[in-house]
Design an enzyme around this catalytic site. Structure first.
Site, PDB file in Angstrom:
ATOM      1  N   GLU A 168     -19.229  50.402   7.074  1.00  0.00           N
ATOM      2  CA  GLU A 168     -18.397  50.987   8.134  1.00  0.00           C
ATOM      3  C   GLU A 168     -17.368  51.992   7.599  1.00  0.00           C
ATOM      4  O   GLU A 168     -16.411  52.349   8.260  1.00  0.00           O
ATOM      5  CB  GLU A 168     -17.683  49.873   8.910  1.00  0.00           C
ATOM      6  N   TYR A 170     -15.234  51.634   4.985  1.00  0.00           N
ATOM      7  CA  TYR A 170     -14.029  51.101   4.350  1.00  0.00           C
ATOM      8  C   TYR A 170     -14.092  51.318   2.822  1.00  0.00           C
ATOM      9  O   TYR A 170     -15.059  51.882   2.308  1.00  0.00           O
ATOM     10  CB  TYR A 170     -13.848  49.615   4.708  1.00  0.00           C
ATOM     11  N   ARG A 218     -21.626  42.665   3.413  1.00  0.00           N
ATOM     12  CA  ARG A 218     -22.001  43.548   4.530  1.00  0.00           C
ATOM     13  C   ARG A 218     -22.243  44.931   3.958  1.00  0.00           C
ATOM     14  O   ARG A 218     -21.327  45.656   3.589  1.00  0.00           O
ATOM     15  CB  ARG A 218     -20.867  43.546   5.555  1.00  0.00           C
ATOM     16  N   HIS A 256     -16.960  54.534  10.558  1.00  0.00           N
ATOM     17  CA  HIS A 256     -16.171  54.729  11.785  1.00  0.00           C
ATOM     18  C   HIS A 256     -16.041  56.211  12.126  1.00  0.00           C
ATOM     19  O   HIS A 256     -15.882  56.569  13.285  1.00  0.00           O
ATOM     20  CB  HIS A 256     -14.788  54.101  11.650  1.00  0.00           C
ATOM     21  N   GLN A 343     -15.123  47.873  26.477  1.00  0.00           N
ATOM     22  CA  GLN A 343     -13.888  48.101  27.239  1.00  0.00           C
ATOM     23  C   GLN A 343     -12.781  47.085  26.959  1.00  0.00           C
ATOM     24  O   GLN A 343     -11.607  47.431  27.000  1.00  0.00           O
ATOM     25  CB  GLN A 343     -14.204  48.134  28.741  1.00  0.00           C
TER      26      GLN A 343
END
Ligand code: FAD
Ligand code: NAP
Ligand code: SF4
Length: 678
Positions: A168, A170, A218, A256, A343
Site C-alpha cells: 500500500e 508504506y 502483507r 495509496h 462511505q
C-alpha cells in the site's frame, strides 16, 4: 466435508504449531479505536464480535513501531511494556470467543502526516504535504529493531501473531520500489538491496518471537504506480521473505497514491486474484488473496481453484461480523454484503472519524448501539421501505415488536433502486436483496403497493409510527422547465429515451451518477446488474496482469462514450468537490475518461427548442442539447409526520426528516437508532 457448504473456505489450515479453524482472515483496518487507550474496551468488543462470527484470524489495524512511523502525531503506537495490559483486553476478548488475533505493525514512512517523517529517499509523496528525510543506515537498523520489539511486545500481550505491513505504499514498499528508493548503498539499487529492509525485519522478528508464532507479511502483489516493482521482482521478494521466516503471505494491492482504483465498488469482484496466484505458484507457505472479495461464493472459488490458500476480507466483516457462521450454517443469503462504498469505513478513517459501516451501523459501536429484546411489545407502523424504513422495521421486529412496513411502490429499496442501476454500482443490488431476506426472517409484515395517508394513520391505532417517506426530486425554477426536452433523473433511470447530446443540471452525487449512466455504453434502466468484467475494467484503467512492466501499468484504453454530456453546476470551482473522499476521484476520472465536459459557475437562463441557454462569466451561450436532465437535489416528503399526537408516537427519519446531505448511511443509521430506542 462434501455436504458442507463452501468446503474449501471452511477447511481448517494446519500451520504446524497451530491450526486456523477455516481459511478466512479478517484483514487489517484502522478503525480509529486503536488510537486511544480509553477506547480499548470498545476495540475488544468489536474484535470479539468478529471472532464469535467465525473469522479464523483477525488482524488489528496498523500499530506503529516508533514515532517516526506514526500515521499522524499520537496515532496508534505500540512500543512500550506499559501498553501490554490494554492490548491484553483485546486478545483476551478474542480468545474467549475461540478466535485468533494478529497485530499489524506498520511504519508509514513518507505517508506519515508530520514534519519528522523519513523514508528510503527524500522524495515527497504526492498525497502528503510533508517531505520526508532520507533515513541513515543507523536509522534503518534501529527501525528493524523497533519492528522486532513491537512483535515481542505483541507476543507478551498474547497475540497469536503479527502482520508486517509491506504494501500500500508504506515504508517497506517505499524501500522496495525504485521510484522512491534512490539510494546507492546496501539498501538501494538492485532488488536484493531494495528487499533487504523487509527481509531483515522478518528475520529480526523471527529471532524475537521464536518459531511458534504467526508472522504474516502483507506483500504488494501489484504496485499500480509508475516505477513500482515488476511482477518478477515481487515473486523474488516473496521467495526471500518465505526463507526469512514468514508463516503466511498476505496480499496488498496498489499504493495509496495509485491512480487506479483498488477497492471501490466499481472494481470487479476478486479483480486481483491473478496477481496473488502468480506468487502462490512460487511459494510453499500458505498465500492469502484479498481485495473485493465479499461473498462466500467468491472466497470458495478462489481457494478451490488453487489461486490462494486463504482469503482476507476486511470491510465485509464490518458489514457482517457473522459472515463465516452464516455461510457455514447454509444461511449465506442472510449475509449483509459489503457494497464497497467506503462511505462509513475508509472515508471516516481519512476524515479522522471512527470507522463504521453504511449497511451495519453497529460496526465499531458494539457497546453503544444495541438491539435489546423487548418485553413491552408495541404495534409499530413504518411508512416507506427505502433504506431508512428497512433499517427501522427490521431492527424493531428483531427486538420483538409487531411491525408493519408499508410502501406505495411494488418493491422495497426506495431510491436505492435507482442507485443500483448506475454502472459500477451493481453491488447496491446486494443491499436490497439482503433486506428482502431480512424482512422475511425478522417477521416484518410487508405491505407493498400501499400508499398511506393521514386518515389511515388516524384510524389504525399504532403505538408508534415511523415516517420514512423519503424525498421528491427538486424542480428548479428555470424558464422552460416544463419543456419536452427536460427529464428528471428518475425519468432517465426508469427508461426514458435520451438523445445523443445531453446537459445535466446539478453535479452532486446523483448528477455524477447520471452522467456516468449516460456515457456508459450498454447502460439500461432495468433490473439486471451488468458489472464490468475484469478484462474490460483493466483495459479501461490500463492494467496489464501479464506484463513485467514496473507497476504493471500500460496505456488506458477507455471505451467510447455513448453520448456527449455536459455536467453543470452554479458553484464555481472543481466539480465533484463534495463527493466522498476515497471514491470521488474515481468518479471524476471516469467522467474525464469519457470526455464529459464539466462546467462550474453556470447560471441557467432558459430551456427551449434550441437547447439550454446558460451564462458563464457574463457570457451567454446555448448548449444545443437533445435533453436536459435535472439532478438539482431533493426535498423532503414529510406530510405524514405529526409532531404532537394524543395516542401515537411519531418519528421521522432519513430523507423525510432532512433531504440535504442525505445519504443511505444516515438513513440506515437513523432507522436503527430510532428502532433500538422503541
Ligand atoms: P427513500 O429511499 O426515498 O425511500 C422512501 C420510500 O418511501 C420510497 O420507497 C417511497 O415509495 C415510500 N413512500 C413515500 N411516501 C409514501 C406513502 N405515503 N406511503 C407509502 N410509501 C411511501 N446514497 C448513498 O449513501 N450512496 C450512494 O452511492 C448513493 N447513490 C445514489 C444514486 C442515485 C442515482 C440515487 C437516486 C440515490 C443515491 N443515494 C446514495 C441516495 C440514497 O438512495 C438515499 O439517501 C436513500 O435512499 C434515502 O433513504 P430513505 O429511506 O430516507 O428514502
Ligand atoms: P446534492 O449532492 O445536494 O447535489 C445537488 C446539485 O444540484 C448540486 O450540484 C447543486 O449545485 C445543484 N442544485 C441545487 N439546487 C439547485 C437549483 N435550485 N437549481 C439548479 N441546481 C441546483 O444532491 P444529489 O446529487 O441529489 O444527491 C442526493 C444525496 O444522495 C447526496 O447528498 C449524496 O450524499 C447521495 N448520493 C451519494 C452518492 C455517492 O457516491 N456517495 C451518489 C449519489 C447520491 P449548485 O448549487 O452549485 O448548482
Ligand atoms: Fe463496506 Fe460500505 Fe460498510 Fe465500508 S461502509 S464496510 S465499504 S458497506
Amino acid at each position: 466435508m462434501t455436504n458442507q457448504p463452501f468446503p474449501h473456505m471452511l477447511e481448517p489450515l494446519d500451520l504446524g504449531f497451530t491450526t486456523l479453524k477455516n481459511r478466512v482472515i479478517m484483514g487489517s483496518m484502522h478503525t480509529g479505536l486503536e488510537d486511544r487507550f480509553w477506547q480499548m474496551d470498545k476495540l475488544a468488543a468489536y474484535f470479539a464480535e468478529r471472532a464469535k462470527g467465525g473469522a479464523a484470524l483477525v488482524v488489528t489495524g496498523g500499530y506503529n513501531p516508533n514515532k517516526r512511523g506514526w500515521f499522524y502525531p499520537s496515532a496508534s503506537l505500540f512500543n512500550s511494556y506499559l501498553d501490554i495490559p490494554n492490548h491484553r483486553k483485546v486478545t483476551r476478548a478474542v480468545h474467549k470467543e475461540g478466535g485468533k488475533i494478529a497485530l499489524q505493525i506498520l511504519h508509514a514512512g513518507r505517508y506519515s502526516y508530520h514534519p519528522f517523517s523519513h523514508s528510503a529517499s527524500a522524495k515527497k509523496a504526492p498525497i502528503n504535504p510533508f517531505k520526508p528525510k532520507e533515513m541513515s543506515d543507523r536509522q534503518i537498523r534501529s527501525t528493524i529493531k523497533d519492528f522486532a520489539k513491537t512483535a515481542r511486545l505483541a507476543k507478551l500481550a498474547n497475540y497469536d501473531g503479527v502482520e508486517v505491513m509491506g504494501s500500500e505504499g508504506y515504508l517497506i514498499n517505499q524501500f522496495m520500489a525504485p521510484h522512491v528508493n534512490k539510494r546507492n548503498d546496501r539498501w538501494g539499487g538492485s532488488i536484493e538491496n531494495r528487499m533487504r529492509l523487509p527481509v531483515e525485519i522478518v528475520k529480526e522478528i523471527r529471532r524475537a518471537v521464536g518459531e511458534d508464532f504467526i508472522v504474516l507479511f502483507r506483500l504488494s502483489m501489484m504496485e499500480l504506480v509508475e516505477g513500482g516493482m515488476t511482477a518478477s521482482e515481487i515473486v523474488e521478494t516473496a521467495k526471500a521473505l518465505e526463507s526469512a521466516g514468514v508463516t503466511i503471505m498476505n496480499t496488498g494491492i496498489g499504493w495509496h497514491e495509485a491512480r487506479v482504483p483498488t477497492i471501490v465498488t466499481s472494481v470487479p469482484r476478486a479483480a486481483f486474484r491473478d496477481a496473488t496466484a502468480r506468487v502462490k505458484r512460487e511459494l510453499s507457505i500458505p498465500v492469502c488473496a484479498s481485495n473485493r472479495i465479499n461473498t462466500p461464493e467468491i472466497a470458495e472459488d478462489i481457494i478451490a481453484s488453487g489461486d490462494a490458500d486463504l482469503v482476507s476480507m476486511a470491510r465485509p466483516f464490518l458489514a457482517d461480523p457473522q459472515f463465516v457462521n452464516k455461510a457455514a450454517e447454509n444461511r449465506a443469503d442472510e449475509i449483509n454484503i459489503c457494497i464497497a462504498c467506503n462511505q462509513a469505513c475508509l472515508d471516516h478513517t481519512f476524515e479522522l472519524k471512527r470507522a463504521s459501516c453504511l449497511v451495519n451501523p453497529q460496526a465499531c459501536h458494539e457497546t453503544e448501539l444495541k438491539y435489546i429484546p423487548v418485553t413491552n411489545k408495541k404495534k409499530v407502523a413504518v411508512i416507506g421501505a427505502g433504506p431508512a424504513g428497512l433499517s427501522a422495521s427490521t431492527v424493531a421486529a428483531e427486538r420483538g415488536h409487531d411491525v408493519t412496513l408499508f410502501d406505495m411502490a411494488h418493491e422495497i429499496g426506495g431510491q436505492f433502486n435507482y442507485a443500483k442501476q448506475i454502472p459500477g454500482k451493481e453491488e447496491f443490488y446486494e443491499m436490497i436483496k439482503y433486506y428482502r431476506r431480512r424482512v422475511e426472517v425478522s417477521g416484518v409484515d410487508l405491505q407493498l403497493n400501499t400508499k398511506i395517508d393521514t386518515d389511515y394513520l388516524e384510524q389504525a391505532g399504532y403505538d408508534e409510527v415511523i415516517v420514512a417517506t423519503g424525498i421528491n426530486p427538486r424542480k428548479p425554477p428555470i424558464e422552460g422547465i416544463e419543456h419536452e426536452k427536460v427529464l428528471s433523473y428518475l425519468d432517465v433511470l426508469t427508461g426514458a429515451e435520451v438523445g445523443k447530446k445531453v446537459a445535466v443540471i446539478g453535479a452532486g452525487g446523483i448528477g455524477f451518477d447520471v452522467a456516468e449512466f449516460l456515457v456508459h455504453p450498454g447502460a439500461k434502466a432495468d433490473s439486471t446488474p451488468r458489472p464490468q468484467s475484469i478484462e474490460e475494467w483493466s483495459e479501461e484503467w490500463g492494467i496489464d496482469f501479464s506484463s513485467d512492466n514496473p507497476g504493471q501499468l500500460v496505456d488506458k484504453r477507455p471505451h467510447a462514450p455513448a453520448r456527449e454530456v455536459f455536467l453543470l453546476q452554479r458553484t464555481k470551482g472543481q466539480l465533484g468537490a463534495g463527493l466522498n473522499k476515497t471514491s470521488g476521484w474515481v468518479h471524476r476520472a471516469v467522467l474525464k475518461m469519457k470526455d464529459v465536459e464539466m462546467i462550474g459557475g453556470v447560471s441557467y437562463d432558459k430551456i427551449d427548442d434550441e437547447g439550454l441557454h446558460i451564462t458563464i462569466d457574463g457570457k451567454q451561450q446555448v448548449l444545443d442539447v437533445d435533453n436536459v436532465v435535472i439532478c438539482a437535489g431533493q426535498e423532503s416528503r414529510k406530510a405524514l409526520y405529526v409532531e404532537d399526537h394524543a395516542s401515537t408516537n411519531f418519528h421521522i427519519i432519513g430523507g423525510a426528516q432532512f433531504a440535504g446531505e442525505l445519504d443511505a448511511k444516515r438513513a440506515i443509521k437513523q432507522g436503527a437508532e430510532v428502532a433500538a430506542a422503541l
